[in-house]
Write an enzyme that holds these catalytic residues in place. Structure first.
Site, mmCIF file in Angstrom:
data_model
loop_
_atom_site.group_PDB
_atom_site.id
_atom_site.type_symbol
_atom_site.label_atom_id
_atom_site.label_comp_id
_atom_site.label_asym_id
_atom_site.label_seq_id
_atom_site.Cartn_x
_atom_site.Cartn_y
_atom_site.Cartn_z
ATOM 1 N N ARG A 66 9.137 16.222 6.772
ATOM 2 C CA ARG A 66 8.283 17.328 7.259
ATOM 3 C C ARG A 66 9.008 18.565 7.768
ATOM 4 O O ARG A 66 8.369 19.536 8.127
ATOM 5 C CB ARG A 66 7.329 16.836 8.352
ATOM 6 C CG ARG A 66 6.407 15.694 7.951
ATOM 7 C CD ARG A 66 5.457 16.088 6.846
ATOM 8 N NE ARG A 66 4.412 15.094 6.637
ATOM 9 C CZ ARG A 66 3.928 14.784 5.436
ATOM 10 N NH1 ARG A 66 4.390 15.374 4.355
ATOM 11 N NH2 ARG A 66 2.969 13.897 5.316
ATOM 12 N N ASP A 78 7.123 6.018 1.090
ATOM 13 C CA ASP A 78 6.193 7.160 1.138
ATOM 14 C C ASP A 78 5.738 7.421 2.578
ATOM 15 O O ASP A 78 4.568 7.723 2.828
ATOM 16 C CB ASP A 78 4.986 6.960 0.205
ATOM 17 C CG ASP A 78 4.280 8.284 -0.098
ATOM 18 O OD1 ASP A 78 4.770 9.350 0.317
ATOM 19 O OD2 ASP A 78 3.221 8.240 -0.754
ATOM 20 N N ASN A 120 8.067 18.679 -0.281
ATOM 21 C CA ASN A 120 6.864 19.449 0.074
ATOM 22 C C ASN A 120 6.852 19.888 1.536
ATOM 23 O O ASN A 120 5.940 19.601 2.296
ATOM 24 C CB ASN A 120 5.588 18.665 -0.275
ATOM 25 C CG ASN A 120 5.455 17.343 0.461
ATOM 26 O OD1 ASN A 120 6.440 16.823 0.994
ATOM 27 N ND2 ASN A 120 4.259 16.800 0.502
HETATM 28 ZN ZN LIG Z 1 2.976 11.075 -3.924
HETATM 29 ZN ZN LIG Z 2 4.908 11.061 -0.983
#
Ligand SMILES: [Zn+2]
Ligand SMILES: [Zn+2]
Length: 429
Positions: free
Chosen positions: A59, A302, A89
Protein backbone atom coordinates in the site's frame (compact mmCIF):
# COMPACT_ATOMS: atom_id res chain seq x y z
CA UNK A 1 26.14 -10.53 16.06
CA UNK A 2 23.63 -12.36 13.92
CA UNK A 3 25.23 -15.65 14.87
CA UNK A 4 23.36 -18.52 16.44
CA UNK A 5 23.49 -22.23 17.04
CA UNK A 6 20.07 -23.71 16.26
CA UNK A 7 19.90 -27.02 18.17
CA UNK A 8 17.94 -30.13 17.15
CA UNK A 9 15.66 -28.68 14.49
CA UNK A 10 13.56 -30.98 12.30
CA UNK A 11 13.90 -30.43 8.57
CA UNK A 12 11.08 -30.91 6.08
CA UNK A 13 12.26 -34.44 5.27
CA UNK A 14 12.26 -35.43 8.95
CA UNK A 15 16.02 -35.18 9.51
CA UNK A 16 17.01 -33.69 12.84
CA UNK A 17 19.95 -31.32 12.65
CA UNK A 18 21.90 -28.50 14.28
CA UNK A 19 22.45 -25.37 12.24
CA UNK A 20 25.19 -22.81 12.75
CA UNK A 21 24.17 -19.35 11.55
CA UNK A 22 27.25 -17.17 11.34
CA UNK A 23 27.39 -13.58 10.16
CA UNK A 24 24.20 -13.84 8.12
CA UNK A 25 24.83 -17.19 6.43
CA UNK A 26 24.41 -20.86 7.17
CA UNK A 27 27.95 -21.85 8.07
CA UNK A 28 27.63 -25.47 9.09
CA UNK A 29 25.26 -28.23 10.18
CA UNK A 30 27.60 -29.38 12.95
CA UNK A 31 27.07 -28.15 16.50
CA UNK A 32 30.80 -28.09 17.26
CA UNK A 33 31.27 -25.34 14.66
CA UNK A 34 28.93 -23.15 16.69
CA UNK A 35 30.69 -23.40 20.04
CA UNK A 36 30.13 -20.27 22.10
CA UNK A 37 27.27 -18.91 19.98
CA UNK A 38 23.85 -18.11 21.38
CA UNK A 39 21.78 -21.29 21.38
CA UNK A 40 18.24 -21.52 19.98
CA UNK A 41 16.55 -24.64 21.30
CA UNK A 42 14.63 -26.01 18.31
CA UNK A 43 13.62 -29.37 19.74
CA UNK A 44 10.24 -30.30 18.25
CA UNK A 45 10.32 -27.34 15.87
CA UNK A 46 10.26 -27.58 12.07
CA UNK A 47 12.95 -25.60 10.24
CA UNK A 48 12.34 -24.31 6.71
CA UNK A 49 13.74 -21.76 4.34
CA UNK A 50 12.01 -18.44 5.07
CA UNK A 51 8.64 -18.15 3.36
CA UNK A 52 8.39 -16.06 0.20
CA UNK A 53 5.19 -14.29 -0.79
CA UNK A 54 4.70 -13.75 -4.50
CA UNK A 55 1.70 -11.45 -4.00
CA UNK A 56 1.56 -8.80 -1.28
CA UNK A 57 -0.13 -5.41 -1.21
CA UNK A 58 2.02 -3.13 0.94
CA UNK A 59 0.00 0.00 0.00
CA UNK A 60 2.93 2.42 0.13
CA UNK A 61 3.25 4.89 -1.53
CA UNK A 62 -0.20 6.42 -1.35
CA UNK A 63 -2.33 4.38 1.05
CA UNK A 64 -0.24 4.52 4.21
CA UNK A 65 -3.34 4.50 6.44
CA UNK A 66 -3.91 0.89 5.30
CA UNK A 67 -0.32 -0.35 5.43
CA UNK A 68 3.24 0.87 5.04
CA UNK A 69 6.24 -0.98 3.76
CA UNK A 70 7.48 -1.13 7.35
CA UNK A 71 4.21 -2.39 8.90
CA UNK A 72 3.65 -4.88 6.08
CA UNK A 73 7.25 -6.10 6.41
CA UNK A 74 6.70 -6.67 10.13
CA UNK A 75 3.49 -8.59 9.44
CA UNK A 76 5.37 -10.69 6.89
CA UNK A 77 8.19 -11.48 9.33
CA UNK A 78 5.67 -12.41 12.02
CA UNK A 79 4.17 -14.89 9.57
CA UNK A 80 7.54 -16.52 8.86
CA UNK A 81 8.32 -14.71 5.61
CA UNK A 82 11.75 -13.45 4.62
CA UNK A 83 10.77 -12.19 1.17
CA UNK A 84 7.71 -10.53 -0.33
CA UNK A 85 6.74 -9.21 -3.75
CA UNK A 86 4.97 -5.86 -3.52
CA UNK A 87 2.12 -5.35 -5.97
CA UNK A 88 2.13 -2.27 -8.17
CA UNK A 89 -1.32 -0.78 -7.47
CA UNK A 90 -0.03 2.01 -5.24
CA UNK A 91 -0.44 5.76 -5.73
CA UNK A 92 1.53 6.71 -7.71
CA UNK A 93 1.39 3.38 -9.49
CA UNK A 94 4.67 1.43 -9.62
CA UNK A 95 4.86 1.78 -13.39
CA UNK A 96 8.28 3.43 -13.67
CA UNK A 97 11.83 3.10 -12.37
CA UNK A 98 11.49 5.85 -9.73
CA UNK A 99 8.57 4.23 -7.91
CA UNK A 100 9.94 0.68 -7.97
CA UNK A 101 13.27 1.98 -6.65
CA UNK A 102 11.45 3.82 -3.87
CA UNK A 103 9.60 0.65 -2.85
CA UNK A 104 12.78 -1.40 -2.96
CA UNK A 105 14.69 1.16 -0.85
CA UNK A 106 11.91 1.49 1.72
CA UNK A 107 11.97 -2.29 2.01
CA UNK A 108 15.69 -2.23 2.71
CA UNK A 109 15.25 0.50 5.31
CA UNK A 110 12.51 -1.50 7.04
CA UNK A 111 14.89 -4.46 7.18
CA UNK A 112 12.45 -7.22 8.15
CA UNK A 113 12.15 -8.99 4.80
CA UNK A 114 13.42 -8.64 1.26
CA UNK A 115 10.89 -6.49 -0.59
CA UNK A 116 10.94 -6.99 -4.34
CA UNK A 117 8.69 -4.63 -6.27
CA UNK A 118 6.38 -5.91 -8.99
CA UNK A 119 6.05 -3.39 -11.82
CA UNK A 120 2.78 -2.47 -13.52
CA UNK A 121 2.17 -3.89 -17.00
CA UNK A 122 0.36 -0.78 -18.24
CA UNK A 123 0.78 2.92 -17.53
CA UNK A 124 -1.28 3.89 -14.50
CA UNK A 125 -2.95 0.45 -14.65
CA UNK A 126 -5.19 1.91 -17.34
CA UNK A 127 -4.83 -1.08 -19.64
CA UNK A 128 -4.10 1.11 -22.65
CA UNK A 129 -0.36 1.54 -23.06
CA UNK A 130 2.50 -0.65 -21.88
CA UNK A 131 4.50 0.81 -19.01
CA UNK A 132 8.26 1.11 -19.46
CA UNK A 133 8.93 -2.48 -18.48
CA UNK A 134 12.58 -2.52 -19.60
CA UNK A 135 13.53 0.52 -17.54
CA UNK A 136 12.00 -1.04 -14.42
CA UNK A 137 13.94 -4.20 -15.14
CA UNK A 138 17.24 -2.39 -15.63
CA UNK A 139 16.69 -0.09 -12.61
CA UNK A 140 18.37 -0.83 -9.29
CA UNK A 141 15.11 -2.54 -8.25
CA UNK A 142 15.67 -5.10 -11.04
CA UNK A 143 11.97 -5.85 -11.55
CA UNK A 144 11.33 -9.30 -13.03
CA UNK A 145 7.59 -9.72 -12.54
CA UNK A 146 4.95 -7.37 -13.91
CA UNK A 147 1.28 -7.21 -13.02
CA UNK A 148 -1.69 -4.86 -13.16
CA UNK A 149 -3.09 -6.89 -10.24
CA UNK A 150 -6.42 -5.61 -9.04
CA UNK A 151 -7.26 -5.18 -12.70
CA UNK A 152 -7.02 -7.70 -15.52
CA UNK A 153 -4.97 -6.96 -18.62
CA UNK A 154 -8.08 -7.77 -20.62
CA UNK A 155 -7.06 -6.42 -24.04
CA UNK A 156 -5.70 -9.45 -25.89
CA UNK A 157 -3.31 -7.55 -28.13
CA UNK A 158 -1.85 -5.64 -25.20
CA UNK A 159 -1.40 -8.90 -23.28
CA UNK A 160 0.38 -10.39 -26.27
CA UNK A 161 2.68 -7.37 -26.53
CA UNK A 162 3.46 -7.47 -22.81
CA UNK A 163 4.41 -11.16 -23.00
CA UNK A 164 6.62 -10.47 -26.03
CA UNK A 165 8.26 -7.49 -24.40
CA UNK A 166 9.31 -9.21 -21.16
CA UNK A 167 10.47 -12.34 -22.97
CA UNK A 168 13.61 -10.52 -24.09
CA UNK A 169 14.87 -10.11 -20.52
CA UNK A 170 13.33 -13.23 -19.01
CA UNK A 171 10.49 -11.40 -17.25
CA UNK A 172 7.12 -12.79 -16.23
CA UNK A 173 3.62 -11.36 -16.58
CA UNK A 174 1.44 -12.09 -13.54
CA UNK A 175 -2.20 -11.89 -14.53
CA UNK A 176 -5.21 -11.01 -12.40
CA UNK A 177 -7.55 -13.18 -14.44
CA UNK A 178 -10.97 -11.57 -14.47
CA UNK A 179 -12.90 -10.85 -17.64
CA UNK A 180 -14.36 -7.41 -16.82
CA UNK A 181 -17.32 -7.82 -19.16
CA UNK A 182 -18.45 -10.93 -17.27
CA UNK A 183 -18.04 -9.39 -13.81
CA UNK A 184 -19.59 -5.92 -14.06
CA UNK A 185 -21.05 -5.17 -10.63
CA UNK A 186 -20.33 -8.73 -9.45
CA UNK A 187 -20.45 -9.14 -5.69
CA UNK A 188 -19.86 -12.82 -4.97
CA UNK A 189 -19.42 -16.21 -6.61
CA UNK A 190 -22.21 -16.88 -9.12
CA UNK A 191 -24.21 -19.73 -7.63
CA UNK A 192 -27.51 -20.73 -6.15
CA UNK A 193 -26.49 -18.76 -3.08
CA UNK A 194 -25.88 -15.55 -5.04
CA UNK A 195 -29.36 -15.83 -6.58
CA UNK A 196 -30.87 -16.45 -3.16
CA UNK A 197 -29.02 -13.51 -1.58
CA UNK A 198 -29.83 -11.30 -4.54
CA UNK A 199 -26.18 -10.42 -5.12
CA UNK A 200 -24.85 -10.11 -8.70
CA UNK A 201 -22.80 -13.24 -9.43
CA UNK A 202 -19.17 -13.55 -10.47
CA UNK A 203 -19.01 -16.59 -12.78
CA UNK A 204 -16.12 -19.04 -12.70
CA UNK A 205 -15.80 -18.60 -16.47
CA UNK A 206 -14.69 -14.99 -15.99
CA UNK A 207 -11.46 -16.37 -14.55
CA UNK A 208 -10.94 -19.55 -16.59
CA UNK A 209 -11.59 -17.88 -19.96
CA UNK A 210 -8.83 -15.30 -19.41
CA UNK A 211 -6.42 -18.02 -18.23
CA UNK A 212 -7.24 -20.08 -21.35
CA UNK A 213 -6.52 -17.11 -23.59
CA UNK A 214 -3.35 -16.21 -21.73
CA UNK A 215 -1.79 -19.67 -21.79
CA UNK A 216 -2.32 -19.75 -25.56
CA UNK A 217 -0.71 -16.33 -25.93
CA UNK A 218 2.15 -17.53 -23.73
CA UNK A 219 2.70 -20.54 -25.96
CA UNK A 220 2.57 -18.39 -29.07
CA UNK A 221 5.03 -15.81 -27.75
CA UNK A 222 7.36 -18.24 -25.96
CA UNK A 223 7.12 -16.08 -22.87
CA UNK A 224 6.33 -16.70 -19.18
CA UNK A 225 2.98 -16.31 -17.46
CA UNK A 226 2.05 -16.46 -13.79
CA UNK A 227 -1.62 -16.77 -12.85
CA UNK A 228 -2.58 -14.95 -9.65
CA UNK A 229 -5.03 -16.35 -7.08
CA UNK A 230 -6.58 -19.35 -8.87
CA UNK A 231 -10.03 -19.87 -7.38
CA UNK A 232 -12.05 -22.23 -9.59
CA UNK A 233 -11.98 -25.84 -10.72
CA UNK A 234 -12.34 -24.69 -14.35
CA UNK A 235 -9.10 -22.71 -14.06
CA UNK A 236 -7.38 -25.77 -12.59
CA UNK A 237 -8.48 -27.79 -15.64
CA UNK A 238 -7.10 -25.17 -18.02
CA UNK A 239 -3.78 -25.07 -16.13
CA UNK A 240 -3.51 -28.84 -16.16
CA UNK A 241 -3.98 -28.85 -19.92
CA UNK A 242 -1.48 -26.01 -20.42
CA UNK A 243 1.20 -27.66 -18.30
CA UNK A 244 0.74 -31.00 -20.05
CA UNK A 245 1.35 -29.09 -23.28
CA UNK A 246 4.60 -27.67 -21.92
CA UNK A 247 3.50 -24.03 -21.73
CA UNK A 248 5.58 -21.90 -19.34
CA UNK A 249 2.81 -21.08 -16.91
CA UNK A 250 2.94 -21.02 -13.12
CA UNK A 251 0.07 -20.39 -10.74
CA UNK A 252 -0.68 -19.46 -7.17
CA UNK A 253 -3.54 -20.09 -4.75
CA UNK A 254 -4.27 -18.00 -1.66
CA UNK A 255 -4.67 -19.46 1.82
CA UNK A 256 -8.26 -18.18 1.90
CA UNK A 257 -9.21 -19.96 -1.32
CA UNK A 258 -7.76 -23.15 0.19
CA UNK A 259 -9.95 -22.92 3.26
CA UNK A 260 -12.98 -20.60 3.01
CA UNK A 261 -16.13 -20.96 0.92
CA UNK A 262 -18.91 -18.74 -0.38
CA UNK A 263 -21.21 -19.95 2.43
CA UNK A 264 -19.49 -17.39 4.65
CA UNK A 265 -21.04 -14.62 2.55
CA UNK A 266 -24.57 -15.51 3.66
CA UNK A 267 -24.38 -13.26 6.71
CA UNK A 268 -23.02 -10.36 4.70
CA UNK A 269 -19.88 -10.13 6.81
CA UNK A 270 -17.68 -7.94 4.62
CA UNK A 271 -14.49 -9.57 5.95
CA UNK A 272 -15.32 -12.34 3.49
CA UNK A 273 -15.58 -10.06 0.48
CA UNK A 274 -12.58 -10.67 -1.72
CA UNK A 275 -11.47 -10.66 -5.36
CA UNK A 276 -11.68 -13.30 -6.76
CA UNK A 277 -14.63 -14.25 -4.56
CA UNK A 278 -14.76 -17.22 -2.23
CA UNK A 279 -16.05 -20.16 -4.24
CA UNK A 280 -17.82 -23.43 -3.42
CA UNK A 281 -16.66 -26.69 -1.82
CA UNK A 282 -15.87 -28.31 -5.16
CA UNK A 283 -13.61 -25.42 -6.09
CA UNK A 284 -11.82 -25.61 -2.75
CA UNK A 285 -11.29 -29.35 -3.25
CA UNK A 286 -9.98 -28.70 -6.78
CA UNK A 287 -7.45 -26.03 -5.78
CA UNK A 288 -6.25 -28.21 -2.88
CA UNK A 289 -5.67 -31.17 -5.18
CA UNK A 290 -3.97 -28.90 -7.72
CA UNK A 291 -1.60 -27.48 -5.11
CA UNK A 292 -0.74 -30.98 -3.92
CA UNK A 293 -0.06 -32.35 -7.41
CA UNK A 294 1.85 -29.31 -8.74
CA UNK A 295 -0.79 -27.99 -11.16
CA UNK A 296 -0.77 -24.97 -8.86
CA UNK A 297 2.84 -24.17 -8.01
CA UNK A 298 2.72 -22.02 -4.92
CA UNK A 299 0.75 -20.38 -2.14
CA UNK A 300 0.64 -16.57 -2.24
CA UNK A 301 -1.21 -14.47 0.31
CA UNK A 302 -2.75 -11.61 -1.71
CA UNK A 303 -2.45 -9.75 1.62
CA UNK A 304 -4.82 -6.83 0.98
CA UNK A 305 -5.08 -4.39 3.90
CA UNK A 306 -8.06 -2.04 4.03
CA UNK A 307 -8.98 0.54 6.67
CA UNK A 308 -12.07 -0.12 8.83
CA UNK A 309 -14.22 2.38 6.93
CA UNK A 310 -13.78 0.37 3.73
CA UNK A 311 -15.20 -2.72 5.42
CA UNK A 312 -17.66 -1.30 7.98
CA UNK A 313 -20.36 -0.63 5.41
CA UNK A 314 -22.96 -2.53 3.42
CA UNK A 315 -21.76 -5.47 1.35
CA UNK A 316 -22.00 -3.83 -2.06
CA UNK A 317 -20.00 -0.77 -0.95
CA UNK A 318 -17.28 -2.70 0.88
CA UNK A 319 -13.76 -3.10 -0.50
CA UNK A 320 -12.49 -6.48 -1.73
CA UNK A 321 -9.62 -8.06 0.15
CA UNK A 322 -8.28 -9.67 3.31
CA UNK A 323 -5.02 -9.48 5.19
CA UNK A 324 -3.17 -12.77 5.27
CA UNK A 325 0.56 -12.65 5.97
CA UNK A 326 0.54 -13.53 9.65
CA UNK A 327 -1.70 -16.60 9.41
CA UNK A 328 -0.82 -17.89 5.95
CA UNK A 329 1.36 -20.82 7.01
CA UNK A 330 -1.17 -21.92 9.62
CA UNK A 331 -4.02 -21.94 7.12
CA UNK A 332 -1.94 -23.99 4.69
CA UNK A 333 -1.08 -26.46 7.46
CA UNK A 334 -4.76 -26.78 8.35
CA UNK A 335 -5.96 -27.13 4.76
CA UNK A 336 -3.14 -29.24 3.36
CA UNK A 337 -1.03 -30.95 6.05
CA UNK A 338 -3.72 -31.87 8.58
CA UNK A 339 -5.81 -33.26 5.73
CA UNK A 340 -2.78 -35.29 4.60
CA UNK A 341 -2.98 -33.85 1.09
CA UNK A 342 0.60 -32.63 1.32
CA UNK A 343 3.77 -33.41 3.27
CA UNK A 344 6.29 -30.97 4.76
CA UNK A 345 8.64 -31.26 1.80
CA UNK A 346 5.88 -30.03 -0.50
CA UNK A 347 4.95 -27.40 2.11
CA UNK A 348 8.45 -25.93 1.96
CA UNK A 349 8.31 -25.99 -1.83
CA UNK A 350 5.04 -24.07 -2.10
CA UNK A 351 5.83 -21.60 0.69
CA UNK A 352 9.51 -20.90 0.01
CA UNK A 353 11.41 -22.61 -2.78
CA UNK A 354 9.06 -22.24 -5.75
CA UNK A 355 7.88 -18.69 -5.05
CA UNK A 356 11.53 -17.60 -4.78
CA UNK A 357 12.22 -19.30 -8.09
CA UNK A 358 9.22 -17.80 -9.89
CA UNK A 359 9.99 -14.33 -8.52
CA UNK A 360 13.68 -14.69 -9.37
CA UNK A 361 14.79 -13.93 -5.78
CA UNK A 362 18.25 -15.45 -5.63
CA UNK A 363 18.82 -14.99 -1.91
CA UNK A 364 15.56 -16.69 -0.97
CA UNK A 365 14.17 -20.18 -1.08
CA UNK A 366 17.42 -22.09 -0.75
CA UNK A 367 16.30 -23.92 2.34
CA UNK A 368 18.72 -25.17 4.94
CA UNK A 369 21.89 -25.38 2.87
CA UNK A 370 25.43 -24.58 4.00
CA UNK A 371 26.71 -21.39 2.39
CA UNK A 372 23.31 -19.88 1.65
CA UNK A 373 21.91 -16.74 3.33
CA UNK A 374 20.31 -17.51 6.70
CA UNK A 375 16.70 -16.90 5.67
CA UNK A 376 14.98 -19.34 7.98
CA UNK A 377 11.77 -19.98 9.87
CA UNK A 378 11.16 -22.27 12.84
CA UNK A 379 7.58 -23.25 13.52
CA UNK A 380 5.95 -25.45 16.10
CA UNK A 381 3.77 -27.99 14.28
CA UNK A 382 2.24 -29.29 17.51
CA UNK A 383 1.01 -25.94 18.81
CA UNK A 384 -2.27 -24.18 18.13
CA UNK A 385 -3.28 -20.60 18.83
CA UNK A 386 -6.37 -18.45 18.81
CA UNK A 387 -6.16 -15.81 16.06
CA UNK A 388 -6.49 -12.44 17.74
CA UNK A 389 -7.43 -9.14 16.10
CA UNK A 390 -4.07 -7.69 17.16
CA UNK A 391 -1.58 -7.77 14.35
CA UNK A 392 1.45 -6.03 12.95
CA UNK A 393 -0.61 -4.89 10.00
CA UNK A 394 -2.16 -1.43 10.20
CA UNK A 395 -5.42 -2.96 8.96
CA UNK A 396 -7.77 -5.30 10.76
CA UNK A 397 -9.54 -7.08 7.91
CA UNK A 398 -8.49 -10.54 9.05
CA UNK A 399 -11.05 -13.27 8.22
CA UNK A 400 -9.47 -15.77 10.63
CA UNK A 401 -9.97 -13.85 13.89
CA UNK A 402 -11.45 -16.15 16.53
CA UNK A 403 -10.35 -19.36 14.81
CA UNK A 404 -7.93 -21.78 16.37
CA UNK A 405 -5.09 -22.47 13.95
CA UNK A 406 -2.08 -24.81 14.05
CA UNK A 407 1.62 -24.09 13.63
CA UNK A 408 2.82 -21.11 15.60
CA UNK A 409 5.79 -19.29 14.13
CA UNK A 410 8.52 -19.38 16.80
CA UNK A 411 11.68 -17.85 15.32
CA UNK A 412 12.49 -16.15 12.03
CA UNK A 413 15.88 -15.10 10.66
CA UNK A 414 16.32 -12.69 7.77
CA UNK A 415 19.90 -12.77 6.46
CA UNK A 416 20.84 -14.05 9.90
CA UNK A 417 19.05 -11.23 11.76
CA UNK A 418 16.42 -12.50 14.19
CA UNK A 419 13.15 -10.79 13.24
CA UNK A 420 10.95 -13.02 15.41
CA UNK A 421 12.06 -14.62 18.68
CA UNK A 422 9.86 -16.90 20.77
CA UNK A 423 6.85 -15.91 18.70
CA UNK A 424 7.38 -12.18 19.23
CA UNK A 425 8.46 -9.62 16.68
CA UNK A 426 11.90 -8.19 17.39
CA UNK A 427 12.20 -4.42 17.13
CA UNK A 428 15.31 -4.38 15.03
CA UNK A 429 15.92 -0.63 15.04
ZN1 LIG B 1 -5.74 -9.80 -7.96
ZN1 LIG C 1 -3.80 -8.78 -5.21
Amino acid sequence: MNSYLIKSATLADGTITDVVVYDGSIKSLKAEDGAGLEIIDAKGLMLFGGFVDMHTHLREPGFEQSETILSGSKAAAKGGFTGVNAMANTSPVADNAAVVELVSNLGKQAGYVEVQPIGAVTKNLHGEQLADLASMNSSSANVRVFSDDGICVSDSLLMRRALEYVRDFGGTIAQHAQDPSLTKGAQMNESELSFRLGLPGWPATAEASIVARDVLLTEQTGSKLHVCHVSTKETVDVLRWAKARGIAVTAEVTPHHLMLTEDLVSEYNTLFKVNPPLRNHEDVAAVRTALADGTIDIVATDHAPHPDESKACEWSAAANGMIGLENAASVVIKAMIETKLMNWVRFEEVMSKKPAEIAGMKNQGQGVVVGSPANLVLLDPASTYLVSPDSQSLSKNNPYVGLELPGQIRHVFFNGVATVRDGKLVEIR
